[in-house]
Write an enzyme that holds these catalytic residues in place. Structure first.
Site: not given
Length: 1005
Positions: A390-391, A502, A544, A549, A568, A677, A765, A789
């Site tokens: 993962d990133k 956040e 969210f 998204k 946002k 990712t 993944k 993950d």
């Protein structure tokens, strides 16, 4: 009221349809019925409509009566264990007995005893843990007042009081809180692995009651959906019948207190809706299947070859007797005589070796905090060909730092934040414009100045979030906290939120002058640079989600009465929501190429009439129990049109320490690294370059967006023409490729030196790992730190979890848990390499030990007219594989060919291991030939030298056998450890002592 449809839930670890089905079926079998929605009356468990399970936590695999049968069944369901059991049982038949019963029963009994003791210890630990949880005391509201009750005696409908820092005992609906803010925080790290606190809201009707005891005086009930796996959603309603008119409130995830969470603030009162096996935490608990390593499969294959050799040798012996007389009895006797060809001790030795390897990993000071959760596969770490990582939080720190504010025409970086601070300061210190200065409605719209736009952007960022400021007391006195909260003391304030993004945004607004100082269920307070407190009423909050998204909030300014909708979210969804502009898409790409995580911020002003219309439709949608989420989303989307674009924000997630040298080490070791990712393509590309996953002189092929078979074919052909080129592809394009050209894509991707998959879903993944395993037949290692993950970690041959900012979920689901990505190098290059080489040497020596004595038995039987008579007494046979040779052979688990520093300095040493050379058919054949040669020479030599004295021949041959085994171990050791010397001397001393004190066994054999 009709029942809601079955919820296709997503569990805490993103289970696939098969696992959902299995878990639901398990629940049905346990309860004997289907799960159904329910109506739960407050404080009246006797009014239940159906029978509910007891609120008992039971993690034991067996009970008192099933323990021994269950353990024995699990052992003897495997062929080789059953094989040794049949051999031992055969000794009860007089015609088949070859010696004392303990010759076969003692080794088998030892193996079973070790297994039974290990299982008993695990069961006892589970029992103690379960008893501790089930015996916890809670307070329950009843008509007689508050009484205490054990967790195991809690029923559906009970009103339970949960104190601060106390575990929630069952799934409940949150009714009341003692916190003056009208909400409470819970810690969910033991449920979903996330370390950030979550805010929960009580039911409005019950929170307004004067005292908690009034809950028993009202006539009210909760309608709850059927139990399911999804810990992230809930559909239900609350109804109070004795009011005029009856009160109805919708219930969602924000009104729930799931079991295994912990109350972090205040005292909570809730009504129990699910208990026992129907609780979300229990339904999401699965015992992961034990991974069987490739090494174990290879050893099993060799054991099968040895078993075939055993059968063939027995048939040859009988055939050389020309099948005379009762040949089948002789066949079975030969079968028993040569049974040592398949060593019963190999499984015990390898399992004990794995425990030693796991202990070495845990005790390594160079990788502190490492936890081995799967002690059955440490040697897998020595044969990894693909690392999939993962990133965010894995290669990067997941510590966000605000880097850029972009308004379209002007951009502010770290070096120009003082200008932003100046604009915010002037916005709140300059006197407001007079009536003469304000433009009339007849005048054309005036373009906003930069100062006004900066102020609106900062204000939007300070208001549009789910962050709550929490004030911690400095001293032991509880009044310190209240005083700090009342005075908004900066030194006592910390921010709690579900995401580090956040928190970084709110901290930035504090740095530029607009500080979030207070927030509760219905209001928010900001402090201006001049110290003035701005009060805002929170009308609605839209959290969210990974599907939407984006998140939004509707607030009302108390000083002006203005109602504003702030939102946002990710650029991919916000582009279609904001008003048309010509810079958003381009600047999002530019910021992403700098490695920044980009959010688009927008607003929309609402009139009182517009908001009232929206609120009516929104409340109506929330009261629905059918397709609630779809109806709510439709109502919200009616507001998300033609919003005013305010700004873009860019936060940076910095690389973890030593990520670059670790990736280079893996590359030099012949391991290919893929980065999977959920981030956008530009950000993933930038991180890959920054981490040197893609080297500077390496070409990059960015797979363009494709939607059909033809486009996929053209793009694959374009990629095929490039050589030594890194591949970067998005999740959508990957899905199309795998749909039409799975084999071709995987073939090309495996040839690429590095692959980056962006916008990758958790299920994708896991799919990529399964495809790699199927296509390449090579071992994979997945590294991640978040709940998204988990599916990847569980699918990989070796799952490595990093305990980081996103919580412990990945760490708890992994086979090996580390604290930093750089520790992966030491884990693979040193411990993985040593574990595999040691396990290979140990297995070969155990086989060598068994083949030597079996060869001597075969030579003895051949010389004496193929008689099925044992060469050595049972005591000597058992002693040979235990006290005389066990310690030196097992001491090979401490051997190493190079120092750990050399293994880290020359990762090329790791390459040969991926080909499986330490334990292959070639090395197996070599050791078989060595064993046959040594066993034959020892036996023939003893018979030739002591032809006239058979007793001496047996004693000398056995002594030679022991000395040969000890010498072979000594010659094989490459790095001596003091315990190895002790093992050699101890075994030799034991044998010499046996010659002295047990002469009749050895000399008279």
């Amino acid at each position: 009221m009709t029942a809601p449809p079955s919820c296709l839930a997503r569990s805490a670890v993103e289970p696939g349809p098969r696992r959902q089905c299995c878990l639901k079926c398990c629940g049905w079998c346990c309860s004997g019925r289907d799960f159904k929605p329910r109506t739960v009356w407050l404080g009246h468990p006797e009014k239940r409509e159906q029978k509910y399970p007891r609120n008992v936590i039971n993690n034991q695999k067996y009970n008192f009566f099933t323990f021994l049968p269950g353990v024995l069944f699990n052992q003897f369901k495997y062929f080789f264990n059953l094989y040794f059991l049949l051999l031992a049982c055969s000794q009860f038949v007089p015609d088949l007995r070859l010696g004392a019963l303990y010759t076969y029963w003692a080794p088998l009994g030892f193996v079973l005893a070790v297994t039974i003791i290990r299982e008993a210890v695990e069961e006892l630990r589970c029992y103690v843990r379960d008893k501790e949880v089930n015996s916890q005391i809670y307070s329950k509201l009843t008509a007689r007042g508050t009484v205490t009750v054990k967790s195991s005696n809690i029923q559906v409908g009970d009103l339970i009081i949960v104190e601060k820092n106390q575990r929630v005992p069952a799934d409940m609906i949150f009714l009341r809180t003692s916190d003056k803010g009208g909400s409470c925080f819970i810690r969910t790290d033991q449920l979903d692995g996330e370390t950030d606190w979550k805010m929960r809201l009580p039911v409005g009707c019950t929170q307004r009651l004067p005292v908690a005891a009034d809950l028993l005086q009202i006539r009210s009930y909760v309608y709850a959906e059927e139990p399911n796996l999804d810990i992230h959603s809930f559909v239900g309603t609350f109804t109070r019948e004795d009011s005029d008119p009856p009160i109805n409130e919708s219930l969602s995830i924000e009104n729930t207190l799931w079991a295994s969470t912990v109350i972090a603030s205040g005292t909570a009162v809730g009504v129990v809706i699910y208990t026992g096996k129907e609780m979300r935490s229990v339904m999401n608990t699965s015992h992961p299947k034990n991974k069987m390593g490739l090494f174990d499969l290879e050893v099993n294959c060799l054991m099968k070859i040895l078993f075939v050799a055993l059968v063939v040798l027995s048939l040859v012996m009988v055939s050389l007797q020309h099948f005379r007389g009762r040949w089948y009895l002789h066949l079975f006797r030969f079968f028993l005589l040569f049974s040592h060809i398949v060593p019963i001790s190999i499984r015990v030795n390898l399992d004990m070796g794995k425990m030693v390897y796991s202990l070495m990993i845990r005790k390594d000071a160079k990788i502190p905090g490492t936890v081995v959760r799967a002690s059955t596969i440490p040697e897998q770490l020595g044969r990894i060909s693909y690392v999939l990582t993962d990133k965010t939080g894995t290669l990067t720190k997941n510590e966000m730092q605000f880097r850029r504010l972009h308004l379209g025409t002007v951009s502010y970086g770290l070096d120009s934040m003082d200008e932003v601070e100046s604009h915010v300061f002037s916005a709140y210190t300059q006197p407001p414009p007079t009536a003469q200065d304000k433009p009339s409605s007849a005048t054309p719209k005036i373009r906003k100045t930069v100062a006004v736009r900066v102020h609106e952007a900062v204000k939007a960022i300070a208001l549009c979030h789910n962050v709550t400021p929490v004030y911690e007391a400095h001293g032991p006195d509880s009044t310190d906290r209240a005083e700090a909260e009342q005075n908004y003391e900066d030194a006592c304030r910390i921010y709690q939120a579900a995401s580090p993004d956040e928190v970084s945004l709110v901290q930035w607004t504090e740095c530029v002058g607009l500080t979030l100082v207070g927030r509760d269920q219905s209001s928010m307070q900001l402090r201006t640079p001049g110290g003035q407190i701005l009060n805002f009423t929170i009308l609605q909050v839209f959290p969210f989600t990974y599907e939407s998204k984006r998140m939004g909030v509707i607030v009302k300014d108390e000083s002006t009465g203005e109602i504003t909708f702030y939102m946002k979210g990710a650029d991919v969804v916000m582009i279609g929501i904001v008003q048309y502009n010509d810079w958003l898409e381009e600047e999002c790409g530019n910021m992403a190429r700098e490695g920044l995580r980009v959010l688009v911020v927008a607003k929309k002003s609402l009139t009182e009439e517009q908001y009232q219309d929206f609120e009516n439709r929104y409340n109506q949608a929330k009261m629905s129990v059918h397709d609630r989420s779809l109806k709510v989303a439709t109502v919200i989307e009616s507001l998300e049109m033609e919003m005013e674009l305010l700004c873009l924000t860019g936060v940076e997630d910095q690389l973890q320490a030593d990520v670059r040298p670790t990736l280079e080490m893996l590359r030099n070791a012949g391991i290919k690294v893929w980065m999977l990712t959920g981030d956008k393509l530009e950000t993933a590309t930038c991180t890959a370059k920054n981490a040197h996953l893609v080297t500077r002189n390496q070409d990059i092929h960015i797979f363009r967006t494709i939607t059909n078979r033809g486009e996929a074919h053209l793009e694959l052909n374009a990629f095929r023409r490039k050589h030594d080129c890194a591949l970067i592809i998005s999740g959508d394009s990957l899905e199309v490729c795998l749909k039409f050209y799975e084999y071709e894509f995987m073939e090309l991707a495996c040839q690429s030196p590095a692959v980056v998959c962006c916008r990758c879903a958790p299920t994708q993944k896991a799919q990529i790992i399964r495809l790699l395993q199927q296509r390449t037949r090579k071992l994979t290692c997945a590294v991640g730190d978040g709940g998204n993950d988990v599916s990847m970690i569980q699918a990989a041959d070796c799952g490595v979890g990093i305990e980081g900012k996103e919580g412990k979920q990945a760490s708890l689901a992994s086979d090996f848990s580390i604290t930093q990505f750089k520790h992966l190098g030491q884990l693979l290059m040193v411990h993985g390499r040593n574990s595999y080489k040691r396990a290979a040497a140990l297995s070969q020596f155990v086989i060598h030990r068994s083949l030597c004595i079996s060869t001597m038995q075969a030579v003895f039987s051949s010389v004496f007219y193929f008689a099925s008579i044992p060469l050595y007494q049972g005591f000597l046979v058992i002693g040979y594989s235990t006290i005389y040779t066990m310690f030196p052979v097992f001491s090979l688990v401490l051997d190493k060919d190079v120092k750990s520093e050399v293994a880290m300095l020359y990762p090329e040493l790791y390459k040969d291991l991926t080909k499986g050379r330490p334990l292959s058919f070639k090395t197996f054949l070599i050791w078989v030939l060595i064993s046959i040669y040594q066993g034959g020479i020892i036996m023939y030599g003893a018979l030739l030298l002591f032809d006239s004295e058979f007793v001496h021949a047996v004693a000398i041959s056995f002594t030679s056998l022991i000395l040969t085994e000890l010498l072979m171990v000594a010659l094989t050791i490459q790095t001596w450890h003091w315990l190895m010397i002790v093992a050699e001397l101890l075994s030799l001393s034991c044998y010499i002592a046996s010659l002295v004190f047990l002469h009749e066994f050895i000399g008279g054999a």
